[in-house]
Design an enzyme around this catalytic site. Structure first.
Site, mmCIF file in Angstrom:
data_model
loop_
_atom_site.group_PDB
_atom_site.id
_atom_site.type_symbol
_atom_site.label_atom_id
_atom_site.label_comp_id
_atom_site.label_asym_id
_atom_site.label_seq_id
_atom_site.Cartn_x
_atom_site.Cartn_y
_atom_site.Cartn_z
ATOM 1 N N GLU A 1 13.924 -9.169 82.935
ATOM 2 C CA GLU A 1 14.192 -7.746 83.074
ATOM 3 C C GLU A 1 15.670 -7.481 83.189
ATOM 4 O OE1 GLU A 1 12.029 -6.126 86.308
ATOM 5 O OE2 GLU A 1 10.265 -5.793 85.075
ATOM 6 N N ASP B 1 6.202 -26.977 84.648
ATOM 7 C CA ASP B 1 6.350 -25.603 84.227
ATOM 8 C C ASP B 1 7.488 -25.591 83.204
ATOM 9 O OD1 ASP B 1 6.215 -22.826 84.270
ATOM 10 O OD2 ASP B 1 7.865 -22.743 85.684
ATOM 11 N N LEU C 1 -0.786 -32.659 71.906
ATOM 12 C CA LEU C 1 -1.848 -31.668 71.883
ATOM 13 C C LEU C 1 -1.297 -30.338 72.364
ATOM 14 C CD1 LEU C 1 -4.991 -31.463 71.462
ATOM 15 C CD2 LEU C 1 -5.136 -31.564 73.930
ATOM 16 N N ASP D 1 9.000 -23.949 89.489
ATOM 17 C CA ASP D 1 9.989 -23.245 90.289
ATOM 18 C C ASP D 1 9.526 -21.878 90.763
ATOM 19 O OD1 ASP D 1 10.047 -21.948 87.843
ATOM 20 O OD2 ASP D 1 12.067 -21.238 88.193
ATOM 21 N N THR E 1 2.697 -23.729 80.541
ATOM 22 C CA THR E 1 3.587 -22.568 80.589
ATOM 23 C C THR E 1 2.819 -21.307 80.255
ATOM 24 O OG1 THR E 1 5.487 -21.543 79.559
ATOM 25 C CG2 THR E 1 4.253 -23.065 78.216
ATOM 26 N N GLY E 2 3.371 -20.230 80.708
ATOM 27 C CA GLY E 2 2.757 -18.953 80.413
ATOM 28 C C GLY E 2 3.287 -18.367 79.116
ATOM 29 N N ASP E 3 4.242 -19.053 78.525
ATOM 30 C CA ASP E 3 4.855 -18.525 77.312
ATOM 31 C C ASP E 3 3.937 -18.679 76.102
ATOM 32 O OD1 ASP E 3 7.190 -17.267 77.687
ATOM 33 O OD2 ASP E 3 8.343 -19.107 77.913
ATOM 34 N N GLY F 1 -3.262 -41.301 54.218
ATOM 35 C CA GLY F 1 -2.101 -40.930 53.425
ATOM 36 C C GLY F 1 -1.566 -39.566 53.757
#
Lengths: 357, 1477
Positions: free
Chosen positions: B719, B431, B987, B1046, B910-912, B1364
């Protein structure tokens, strides 16, 4: 903050449970001890050519030395082995007929000793192909009975006769006891002198004095009253040695030695020792000898053979040279390996690898 | 405005609302819904055992469990049978049971019956004792918990009396005080909190320490006095017990058939703690094992390690071997028997005197042999493995390097049986947030209305920041405890409970301890208290603008339509949104919420009667507008919305919420006659304005005095960071109740917003919204914040010709904000968009109607609510964006580099958003400058397949070229990854594409692709996708996977992976609870894998192999003897010795070896991650190793048997005397073999080995001396004693041992000289002096790198026309991360650059710096091409490179090229057309 949750505690999900032991151990920092940090001082054996070289040479030298000693001592052993199963073929045929079970059959075997056999001479009987180590044979005995107690468990199927009379001694081992009688005669000037032999002192002291005991009674025959001899036996157990009361019954040394079952199908058992008196004080002198054998023990059933063996004994055992040869061979092998490793080591020292030095 | 009729209807609906929560109504349809579901038997009815319900109570509630719990598996009576039953579920135990039974068959018995049972009994006893102890501790725990006391309402005594938890029943009323633990799941009926809120802490449930709000069931919240159980005449119907913690559905039916819906907001869960609330009363709905907490206890999960699976297959081989050996014995026995025509002496006939035929005897012998040779299947192996694993775990847990001082936490091993899997990890799925990063969200930048404010001061602060708050935890906790005791007398009188609470309080490190107030637990240092997060230094520029607003009156700025004031509106709204649009709970450290109000009241001077009157009036107004009582509503329904809207103008001037609380008692009577009173506010209009001015000054004076210490407790750290940021600009969130939010706005004083709805965050929508009624404009405003990818699509679009000026403005703002967002993402910041929407009352009412339907439906409420939320969140106006920094954890790049060198592929899930993810990936060295990044982003599955095959082709072309080179180089070292060094592909894939890729048809090609890539970054991935990915790799590639995370969103991934690692971070404990290992920092993973994984694996492997060797070697001795005893199953060793040999004499050394052996020291393992590959590829336990071990075992047993055999051949030796030297030699061989295998011998090893030998001799001597008849028939009497004085015995033992061990010793020597494995080499390093060692390691590393680099250079040199462009791209990529680190401080230049790269925005005052802009454009565009498009997109990439040389005029062109490339990748098909140009 403690967030410890062992498997048990987790089930409850209660802070009460979770935080127990907090006061006793405020910090959870583990001890910085050598054991817990896995930093115990350790001997790290380095198995590389350089370090093991002396080991190989030392081992080689040691083995060679021991081997030579063993071979020398084994060579000093005199060992005469006479196979009498063929020479007494009449008797063995006679024994094949089971109706003759209680008739006597004698035969004699002549042999010549070219050299004197000096020292203590031991007389063995040898059996070939007799699987005394068969599992069910081995267990068919009663140590308790042989200790003079009135039990005969474990002896199946030689526990008791059909009429309930228990066998004494019971079990297959005792039942199949070697019962040839072998006498050695020294033919000196056409007269045969019986070589004096010792019947006792042949077995382990502990066997004779601790493991085997006769039942307590005023005399031996009454002690064995109510029991019967094993089916293959010719005479009851209390008549095994009529001359020596202390070698009769369960403590008869022939019985004791037989009861110590042999490890292999081909084996020898100590039968008599030559008593070192008169002309036999130094051992057996060279000359012609005759074994007179009362042939009782049938071996043809299992294609077995019988021997009589006269032998001396040294510290390293009998005449078997194997151990000495084995030591010499392995000593040589270790030394050779040592040389090979030396060669490798010398070769490798030239091209250094980056991690050494 | 809205038409009165609709408004009236809405009010009316509110009156008879059945649904709790957001104030909604029950329409007819929802009633039907209830009725239909009521008939099904799935629901439970809860009624109190009081009054008229008594009979029904007897009937219904008796069926439900009471609150007594029993988690033990066994009772005293059933322990033995049940434990045995469970143990015999193990195949190994069954096997041994089978052997025991077999031995009771007289025909085949090999040993004494009793003796065979010994090993089984030993194993069973050990396990049973372990289980028993475990169960006993559970029992004690149960007892403690069952006997906790709580206050239960007693019908007899008409009051609450103390009762044990176990006596609580469904339907009981329970009254809890502050800090008491909730004994059962109950519906909240009363809270002493004036708003009907109860705060609970769910630490006991999920480990989260922040406070959660629970609400009193709607309809009960307005009650002034405590609920009287006697008068409770409603019945509760709810769903049957289930384990879903996030769901509770049901309703309360009053005696008049009115129904009020229940949700999880009304449910207090067992195990949680009541906080900040003086007293609560609830009715128990689920008790005991039916509570959600108990239903969630799945117990410890069992995972089988890879090694164990392999061991099992090898055991099957052993079984095969055993069968072969037994068959040999059986056939041999048959043949041997058939040689005899008559019964020989030694073959004992059957009792009937007959001999069994050879075939039958052979058959019997087969079974006898199985009993005899049973040790071949190592019974002790299973027990030993368990013990060794425990030892390994113990050592891991005691490693001081895993200790994290700040959190006082160290590694936790939750799964006891997969430690060795740590040494075989091939894939790590990580994560990002909280795992790689600290998850300490720090407000870094923001962009409002298209202008960026980069908070330089703040950045400086962060750079110089050091964690200074790590005060000694011990002393602070002890002071807390003492204080706590003083406050806590009334709470509980049960000793255990009190103690635990003390501990609890002690465990919280209250950040407010400077105030000397430690009695209110709040989210301690784990949560969001660190000053780095709370102290935000405002941007000077923004602050300046902000102060302008403050001086203006709000209304004025609204009226004025100047450009500047429009911007100020944006700024105001922006900060309001930051402060409001969240679910942050406000608390004051030193007092519970209630008291805070009173004390605040005390601080506000009440000057005159007039003011008091005003206050009352204000209060009554507030009552009307927010949540009026039924009577009020009915009357006010006549007066339409205009009335209310007028009234709410004043609400802005309502002072802090303190007044509300103070006025509450007095306001009640007013409430009842408020219809008459409704005229009053209008009259008081002017007065109120005056009062407002007064109040403004008062508010500013309050500002001067130190700010009240407010604590924000948020569900997510983002938040909290935003609220703190707003606070820095004096836009302070003062209080939050379910109905209203009070914000102390710098220039305007306190604003109280009526909170209409909260549409909480979910991972599907990726945004959250609040619907409030703005106190100033009185319009319904929706504030939304969320991920920019979703938010940008929801904005109001000027699709129809944008004549409107503001729409044009919006468009500009949107573009610029997007620009800033991209920039933030590139810097690795977490971005959020903030938007708002103003609803007309009509629109709102319409939406509300739909929303009611959604809320009141019981069955697919979630779906409907989602739809409802989506319906609302459209046509938004963009306010701005925020960039929150989440700093990388300490040591993350090093760790990732080391792990990659160890041959582990690391995926970041990740959710980002993509840019953020990619930048973090660069920052933590997951992607390296040399890597080529391929991005998969396709709309359709077919396109996706096409792109993937194209990429594959591309990679293959490269690798094949490179492989040839590498082969020529003759690399000695194993290449660090599966592909040729020098070419590394990365990737990047996003969530939407992931969906296509995970489809069955594309899985294979995707996996093929990922196998070729060294790193994979998946962004925008949902928790489900994460777990699907892990499962895919695990199942399809048969790879060992490790998932580390986490948060709760990683739980599924952690559970699916072979090894789940939880980071005990800030997002609660769910991940840790689900994990197998829990660590406090990501960097600990390095030692956990590289050192402990390696050790555990090699140790266990070696021990297992040794066990196989040991058993085979020992058992074969017996087997060889069968050839000389007619295959009759005789053993030449005493049975006792035979059994105890494995059980006692040779059991401890291998265990010590398995726990303590150390092939390579930790430091070297850490420095040379390459060594990990040895264990990863299971070099130590290849099938060949297994067979080599068996071969060696055969050889050794042959030597061990035949040396004594030939020595004693033909002599008068008896069976057991023959067995003795064999056995003794075997002991020496087996123990010395271990010594050869040992890589490090400590005193423990020495003691254990010498102890084992001594023990053997002492035992044999003692046994030989005492046992005359006991051990029939194998009587060992005096055998050992006899042998001890026989030189031949010693000579035999020495020779046998030497000859047997020589080959293995030689092999090890040669391995240490000629064919050195890296591990052996590393071992040699340990011998060198530290300096030499350093030098050698450096050389070793250099070697690897040089090898890699040489290849790299040769390949890049040989670039054909096809490659190239690729190498060119690589060089571009390599410039980027160095020149633009993700966390570079914001500079003035940066601002200029960013604006200048948007040439079409003309109204920016800054002049463009040609050189800078050129550079920026170059970087921007090339970066984009590099990231966004995959390698083949050369035409796009080249354009900006050339253009940049022509100076600033080309900037726009370059940028367009960059945009083009962004567009390209939107659809693969489109991309291919672009490629042609």
């Amino acid at each position: 903050m403690r967030r410890e949750r062992s498997g048990v505690n987790k089930q409850y999900s209660f802070p009460t449970v979770r935080t127990q032991g907090e006061e006793t151990r405020p910090s959870r920092c583990p001890d910085n001890s050598a054991f817990k940090q896995q930093k115990l001082p350790a001997w790290k054996p380095q198995l590389s050519t350089a370090t093991v070289l002396p080991g190989f040479f030392l081992t080689g030298a040691f083995c060679l030395a021991v081997g030579v000693c063993l071979i020398l001592s084994a060579n000093s052993v005199r060992d005469v082995q006479i196979d009498y199963s063929d020479k007494c073929s009449d008797c063995s045929k006679f024994r094949e007929n089971s109706s003759n079970w209680n008739k006597e059959c004698h035969c004699s075997v002549n042999f010549t000793l070219k050299e004197d056999i000096l020292g203590d001479v031991f007389m063995y009987y040898g059996l070939q192909n007799f699987y005394q180590n068969h599992r069910r044979y081995v267990i068919s005995r009663s140590d308790a009975q042989l200790l003079g107690r009135n039990v005969n468990s474990y002896c199946a199927p030689f526990t008791a006769y059909r009429n309930g009379t228990p066998m004494a001694p019971c079990g297959a081992i005792a039942n199949s006891m070697f019962n040839d009688t072998i006498d050695l005669f020294y033919n000196l000037n056409s007269s045969a002198i019986q070589v004096p032999v010792l019947k006792t002192g042949n077995s382990w002291w502990t066997d004779k004095n601790v493991k085997f005991r006769n039942p307590k009674s005023y005399n031996l025959s009454s002690a064995f009253a109510g029991t019967a001899r094993p089916p293959y036996w010719h005479k009851p157990v209390y008549l095994l040695d009529e001359e020596d009361e202390r070698n009769n019954g369960y403590v008869n040394e022939d019985l004791i030695i037989w009861m110590r079952v042999s490890a292999f199908a081909t084996f020898r058992n100590l039968y008599r020792r030559v008593k070192r008196i008169r002309q036999f004080a130094d051992g057996l002198p060279a000359g012609n000898y005759t074994f007179r054998i009362a042939y009782n023990f049938p071996v043809t059933k299992f294609k077995g053979r019988k021997h009589v063996i006269l032998s001396t004994v040294v510290w390293s055992g009998g005449s078997n040279p194997f151990l000495g040869i084995a030591y010499v061979v392995s000593g040589t092998a270790a030394t050779l390996t040592g040389f090979v490793i030396t060669a490798i080591h010398l070769k490798l020292r030239k091209k250094k690898t980056y991690f050494q030095k | 405005m809205a038409d009165p009729i609709r408004w009236a209807r809405y009010r009316w609906q509110q009156l008879i609302s059945t649904e709790g929560g957001e104030g909604s109504s029950s329409s007819n349809s929802s009633n039907k819904c209830y009725q239909s579901s009521k008939t099904s038997g799935k629901h439970r009815i809860v009624i109190p055992c009081l009054g008229h319900f008594k009979e029904e109570y007897e009937k219904v509630s008796k069926l439900y469990m009471n609150n007594k719990i029993r988690t033990t598996k066994y009772t005293l009576l059933n322990f033995l049978p049940r434990n045995l039953f469970e143990q015999f579920h193990r195949v190994a135990n069954l096997y041994f049971l089978f052997l025991v039974v077999l031995n009771w068959v007289p025909l085949v018995e090999a040993f004494q019956k009793e003796i065979t049972m010994l090993p089984l009994i030993a194993v069973l006893t050990i396990i049973a004792v372990k289980d028993g102890l475990e169960d006993y501790s559970k029992y004690k725990m149960d007892k403690q918990i069952n006997n906790l006391l709580t206050k239960v309402y007693s019908r007899k005594e008409k009051k609450y009396i103390d009762e044990c938890w176990k006596n609580v029943n469904v339907g009981d009323f329970i009254r809890l005080s502050r800090n008491e633990i909730i004994p059962a799941d109950m519906v909240l009926l009363y809270s002493s909190d004036p708003d009907g809120i109860c705060y609970i802490e769910t630490a006991g449930l999920d480990g989260e320490t922040n406070l959660k709000q629970r609400q009193v069931v709607r309809g009960y919240s307005e009650q002034v006095s405590e609920i009287d159980p006697e008068k409770f005449s409603s019945r509760i119907e709810c769903e049957s017990p289930n384990n879903d913690l996030t769901r509770f559905r049901g309703f309360v039916e009053h005696s008049n058939k009115d129904r009020v819906g229940l949700s999880k907001e009304n449910l207090l869960l067992r195990g949680c703690t009541v906080r900040n609330t003086e007293a609560v009363v609830g009715i128990v709905v689920y008790a005991g094992h039916e509570t959600k907490a108990m239903l969630n206890n799945s117990g410890p999960h069992y995972k089988r390690s890879k090694l164990e699976r392999k061991v099992n297959t090898d055991i099957l081989w052993c079984v095969l071997l055993l069968i072969l050996m037994c068959l040999t014995g059986a056939i041999g026995h048959g043949i041997w028997l058939s040689r005899y025509s008559e019964i020989p002496f030694f073959n004992i006939p059957e009792p009937d005197g007959k001999l069994i035929p050879p075939t039958l005897a052979g058959f019997n012998m087969f079974w006898t042999m199985i009993i005899l040779l049973q040790v071949l299947i190592p019974v002790s192996l299973y027990v030993s493995i368990e013990i060794v694993k425990l030892g390994q775990i113990y050592l891991i847990q005691n490693d001081i390097d895993f200790y994290h001082e700040k959190t006082d936490s160290t590694v936790q091993c939750r799964a006891l049986n997969i430690a060795e899997d740590l040494g075989q990890i091939q894939y790590i799925f990580s994560d990002k947030t909280g795992t790689l990063t600290e998850n300490k969200m720090v407000f870094r930048r923001c962009s409002i209305a298209g202008r960026e404010y980069c908070h330089e001061e703040n950045a400086k602060r962060l750079e110089s920041y050091q964690e200074i708050n790590s005060a000694d935890p011990q002393c602070s906790s002890s002071t807390h405890m003492s204080e706590w005791r003083g406050h806590n007398c009334s709470a509980v009188n049960e000793p255990l409970n009190r103690k635990s609470l003390n501990q609890l309080s002690g465990s919280y490190l209250a950040p407010g301890r400077e105030d000397g107030a430690g009695d209110v637990p709040h989210s301690g240092h784990v949560a969001f208290s660190s000053p780095i997060e709370t102290d935000v230094v405002p941007d000077t520029q923004l602050l300046e603008k902000f102060s302008q607003i403050s001086s203006h009156s709000y209304q004025q700025s609204e009226e004025a339509s100047s450009n500047l004031s429009l911007e100020t509106t944006y700024i105001t709204d922006f900060f309001l949104a930051l402060a409001i649009c969240n679910t942050v709970v406000v608390s004051v450290p030193n007092q519970p919420r209630q008291k805070m109000r009173h004390s605040l009241l005390g601080r506000t001077p009440i000057k005159s009667l007039e003011e008091i009157r005003q206050m009352f009036q204000r209060f009554s107004v507030w009552r009307l507008s927010s949540s009026p009582l039924p009577s009020v509503k009915e009357s006010s329904s006549e007066s339409p919305s205009s009335f209310v809207s007028k009234l709410s103008i004043f609400r802005m001037k309502l002072a802090s919420s303190a007044l509300d609380g103070a006025a509450q008692g007095a306001a009640e009577p007013l409430n009842t006659d408020s219809p008459e009173n409704s005229q009053a506010p209008q009259e008081l209009d002017t007065v109120n304005v005056a009062a407002g001015c007064e109040h403004n000054s008062a508010a500013s004076s309050i500002e001067l005095s130190p700010l009240p210490k407010l604590c924000y407790e948020a569900e997510s750290p983002d938040e909290a960071a935003l609220v703190h940021a707003a606070r820095a600009y004096k836009c302070i969130l003062q209080s939050r109740t379910p109905d209203q939010v009070t914000v102390d706005f710098a220039g305007l004083g306190s604003l109280t917003f009526q909170l209409l709805h909260i549409l909480p965050f979910d991972s599907v929508r990726k945004r959250m919204s609040v619907v409030v009624r703005h106190p100033v404009s009185n319009s319904v405003v929706v504030y939304t914040k969320g991920a920019d990818s979703v938010m940008m699509d929801l904005l109001r679009t000027a699709s129809e010709v944008g004549t409107n000026n503001s729409e044009m403005e919006q468009k500009k703002i949107k573009e610029r904000t997007q620009k800033h967002l991209d920039d933030y993402a590139r810097r690795g910041l977490r971005t959020l968009c903030v938007a708002k929407k103003v609803l007309s009352d009509a629109e709102y009412a319409e939406w509300l109607n739909h929303h009611f339907l959604a809320e009141t439906s019981i069955d697919n409420r979630e779906v409907l609510l989602l739809e409802s939320a989506i319906r609302l969140e459209t046509e938004l106006t963009l306010l701005g964006a925020t960039g929150i920094e989440d700093r990388l954890q300490e040591g993350v790049p090093d760790t990732i580099q080391a792990l990659r060198k160890a041959g582990i592929k690391i995926w970041m899930l990740t959710g980002d958003k993509r840019e953020t993810a990619v930048n973090i990936a660069y920052a933590c060295k997951l992607l390296e400058p040399d890597d080529r990044i391929f991005t998969l982003k396709s709309q359709s599955r077919d396109a996706c397949a096409l792109v993937m095959s194209k990429i594959l082709e591309d990679i293959q072309k490269n690798t094949s070229a490179k492989k040839k080179k590498s082969q020529k180089l003759g690399n000695v070292f194993a290449s660090p990854s599966t592909q040729a060094p020098g070419f590394n592909a990365g990737l990047v894939i996003d969530g939407r594409t992931l969906e296509h890729v995970l489809h069955d048809s594309l899985q294979n090609i995707f996996l093929e692709l990922t196998e070729k890539c060294r790193a994979v970054v998946c962004c925008r991935a949902t928790p489900l996708q994460k777990s699907v990915l892990v499962r895919l790799v695990r199942n399809k590639l048969k790879a060992m996977t490790l998932a580390v995370g986490d948060g709760a969103n990683d739980v599924s991934m952690i559970q699916v992976a072979d090894t789940g690692v939880g980071i005990s971070g800030q997002e609660g404990m769910q991940a840790v609870m689900a994990s197998d290992f829990a660590i406090s920092q990501f960097r600990h993973l390095r030692k956990l894998l590289l050192v402990h994984g390696h050790w555990c694996y090699t140790r266990l492997t070696n021990m297992v192999l040794y066990f196989f060797y040991k058993n085979v070697a020992y058992v074969n001795l017996l087997f060889w003897y069968q050839f000389f005893c007619g295959f009759s199953g005789t053993s030449m060793t005493d049975y006792w010795i035979l059994i105890l040999f494995n059980l006692l004499f040779t059991s401890v050394p291998p265990i010590i070896y398995g726990v303590l052996d150390k092939d390579v020291p930790a430091e070297i393992l850490m420095q040379l991650p390459q060594l990990y590959m040895m264990s990863q590829k299971s070099v130590a336990y290849l099938p060949s190793t297994f067979w080599m071990t068996l071969l060696d075992a055969f050889y050794q047993s042959l030597v061990c048997f035949f040396v004594p055999y030939f020595t004693y051949y033909g002599s008068d030796i008896d069976i057991f005397s023959f067995g003795n030297p064999i056995n003794t030699a075997a002991l020496f061989i087996i123990l010395l073999h271990l010594l050869i295998e040992c890589k490090s011998v400590t005193w423990i090893h020495t003691v254990v080995i010498i102890g084992s030998i001594l023990f053997y001799f002492v035992f044999a001597l003692a046994f030989g001396a005492t046992c005359r008849t006991h051990n029939q028939p194998s009587n060992p009497y005096w055998i050992m004693e006899k042998h001890m004085i026989d030189p031949v015995f010693y000579l035999v033992c020495i020779l046998t041992t030497c000859v047997a061990l020589l080959p293995r010793y030689l092999l090890r020597v040669l391995q240490g000289t000629l064919f050195m494995s890296p591990v052996v080499r590393a071992k040699h390093l340990d011998r060198l002096t530290p300096e030499e060692q350093k030098e050698a390691i450096k050389r070793w590393k250099d070697d690897c790198i040089v090898n890699g680099r040489v290849e790299f250079q040769t390949t890049s040199g040989s670039s054909s026309s096809a490659t190239g462009a690729v190498s060119e791209e690589e060089s571009i990529a390599s410039v980027l991360p160095t020149s633009k680190p993700p966390f570079r401080a914001c500079t003035k230049e940066g601002l200029v650059e960013d604006t200048s790269s948007l040439p079409d925005i003309q109204d920016e005052p800054e002049t463009t710096n040609g050189l800078n802009s050129e550079k920026t454009a170059f970087l921007n565009s090339s970066k984009e091409t590099n990231l966004d498009t995959f390698g083949g997109n050369n035409s796009c990439a080249k354009a900006p490179v050339c253009a940049s040389e022509e100076g600033s005029s080309a900037v726009s062109l370059a940028h367009k090229a960059g945009l083009n490339s962004v567009l390209c990748e939107e659809d693969a098909l489109m991309y291919f057309t672009k490629l042609e140009c």
